[in-house]
Design a protein around this motif. Structure first.
Motif, PDB file in Angstrom:
ATOM      1  N   ARG A  61       8.274  33.229  19.489  1.00  0.00           N
ATOM      2  CA  ARG A  61       8.323  33.948  18.214  1.00  0.00           C
ATOM      3  C   ARG A  61       7.567  33.178  17.136  1.00  0.00           C
ATOM      4  O   ARG A  61       7.666  31.962  17.031  1.00  0.00           O
ATOM      5  CB  ARG A  61       9.764  34.133  17.791  1.00  0.00           C
ATOM      6  CG  ARG A  61       9.909  35.003  16.589  1.00  0.00           C
ATOM      7  CD  ARG A  61      11.348  35.282  16.306  1.00  0.00           C
ATOM      8  NE  ARG A  61      11.386  36.541  15.603  1.00  0.00           N
ATOM      9  CZ  ARG A  61      12.385  37.358  15.596  1.00  0.00           C
ATOM     10  NH1 ARG A  61      13.459  37.047  16.259  1.00  0.00           N
ATOM     11  NH2 ARG A  61      12.342  38.471  14.936  1.00  0.00           N
ATOM     12  N   THR A  62       6.854  33.912  16.296  1.00  0.00           N
ATOM     13  CA  THR A  62       6.167  33.313  15.151  1.00  0.00           C
ATOM     14  C   THR A  62       6.868  33.773  13.883  1.00  0.00           C
ATOM     15  O   THR A  62       7.354  34.897  13.794  1.00  0.00           O
ATOM     16  CB  THR A  62       4.694  33.736  15.103  1.00  0.00           C
ATOM     17  OG1 THR A  62       4.623  35.160  14.994  1.00  0.00           O
ATOM     18  CG2 THR A  62       3.949  33.282  16.334  1.00  0.00           C
ATOM     19  N   ASP A  63       6.930  32.899  12.896  1.00  0.00           N
ATOM     20  CA  ASP A  63       7.615  33.236  11.659  1.00  0.00           C
ATOM     21  C   ASP A  63       6.709  33.937  10.658  1.00  0.00           C
ATOM     22  O   ASP A  63       7.155  34.368   9.611  1.00  0.00           O
ATOM     23  CB  ASP A  63       8.187  31.969  11.012  1.00  0.00           C
ATOM     24  CG  ASP A  63       9.307  31.380  11.862  1.00  0.00           C
ATOM     25  OD1 ASP A  63       9.948  32.160  12.592  1.00  0.00           O
ATOM     26  OD2 ASP A  63       9.542  30.165  11.784  1.00  0.00           O
ATOM     27  N   GLU A  64       5.447  34.032  10.963  1.00  0.00           N
ATOM     28  CA  GLU A  64       4.522  34.681  10.041  1.00  0.00           C
ATOM     29  C   GLU A  64       4.699  36.191  10.105  1.00  0.00           C
ATOM     30  O   GLU A  64       4.743  36.772  11.178  1.00  0.00           O
ATOM     31  CB  GLU A  64       3.081  34.352  10.422  1.00  0.00           C
ATOM     32  CG  GLU A  64       2.741  32.892  10.336  1.00  0.00           C
ATOM     33  CD  GLU A  64       1.332  32.619  10.817  1.00  0.00           C
ATOM     34  OE1 GLU A  64       0.579  33.572  11.072  1.00  0.00           O
ATOM     35  OE2 GLU A  64       0.991  31.437  10.933  1.00  0.00           O
ATOM     36  N   PRO A  65       4.798  36.828   8.961  1.00  0.00           N
ATOM     37  CA  PRO A  65       4.860  38.300   8.985  1.00  0.00           C
ATOM     38  C   PRO A  65       3.476  38.854   9.328  1.00  0.00           C
ATOM     39  O   PRO A  65       2.460  38.288   8.950  1.00  0.00           O
ATOM     40  CB  PRO A  65       5.268  38.666   7.554  1.00  0.00           C
ATOM     41  CG  PRO A  65       4.809  37.508   6.729  1.00  0.00           C
ATOM     42  CD  PRO A  65       4.924  36.295   7.603  1.00  0.00           C
ATOM     43  N   HIS A  66       3.483  39.914  10.050  1.00  0.00           N
ATOM     44  CA  HIS A  66       2.213  40.529  10.432  1.00  0.00           C
ATOM     45  C   HIS A  66       1.692  41.348   9.259  1.00  0.00           C
ATOM     46  O   HIS A  66       2.402  42.161   8.678  1.00  0.00           O
ATOM     47  CB  HIS A  66       2.400  41.432  11.647  1.00  0.00           C
ATOM     48  CG  HIS A  66       2.774  40.654  12.867  1.00  0.00           C
ATOM     49  ND1 HIS A  66       1.883  39.843  13.526  1.00  0.00           N
ATOM     50  CD2 HIS A  66       3.938  40.551  13.549  1.00  0.00           C
ATOM     51  CE1 HIS A  66       2.472  39.285  14.552  1.00  0.00           C
ATOM     52  NE2 HIS A  66       3.729  39.697  14.599  1.00  0.00           N
ATOM     53  N   ALA A  67       0.460  41.114   8.895  1.00  0.00           N
ATOM     54  CA  ALA A  67      -0.170  41.847   7.799  1.00  0.00           C
ATOM     55  C   ALA A  67      -1.433  42.515   8.324  1.00  0.00           C
ATOM     56  O   ALA A  67      -2.021  42.073   9.313  1.00  0.00           O
ATOM     57  CB  ALA A  67      -0.519  40.898   6.660  1.00  0.00           C
TER      58      ALA A  67
END
Length: 144
Positions: A61-67
């Motif tokens: 899992r990555t903590d970056e929100p997808h934009a």
């Protein structure tokens, strides 16, 4: 002296018969193994699915929100301003048509009251504003 040797290239193209025979043996062995121990294979499959789910929601899992990706702006040209001007002109024409319908409806009435005169004054004022904005836009386009 000249003797032809019989050959059949269709039966053994690059040793494919040996590979096919080996694959049949491996698939038969795997099939027999699954038939002998189905519970172990089912448990192994469930363990793999569980491990995949745990890894997907924890380690991977990555903590970056997808934009959404930022697209580059189109090169500066006169087409963008022209299209905006066309859209503004179309909106102004629709508004002028609605104002003309309102004015014609008020004029056709036999008796007028206070609300009619207020609506007529507002419609005429808005009509003048649209005319002035169009004239200012034309003057700005012709200026260097």
């Amino acid at each position: 002296m000249n003797r032809k040797t019989p050959s059949d290239p269709a039966t053994d193209i690059l040793g494919m018969d040996g590979i096919r025979r080996h694959l049949r043996q491996v698939s038969g062995f795997c099939r027999e193994l699954v038939k002998r121990h189905p519970l172990y294979f089912f448990a192994g499959m469930l363990a793999c699915m569980l491990a995949s789910g745990i890894l997907a929601f924890t380690v991977m899992r990555t903590d970056e929100p997808h934009a959404l990706p930022a697209f580059p702006k189109p090169p500066a040209s006169g087409a963008g301003g022209a299209i905006t001007g066309i859209i503004d002109t179309y909106a102004a024409l629709n508004e002028v048509t609605a104002l003309q319908d309102t004015i014609a409806h008020i004029i056709e009435k036999d008796t007028l009251d206070a609300t009619d005169s207020i609506r007529l004054t507002e419609a005429l004022r808005r009509f003048e504003q649209i005319q002035q904005s169009i004239m200012n836009h034309k003057n700005n386009d012709t200026a260097p």
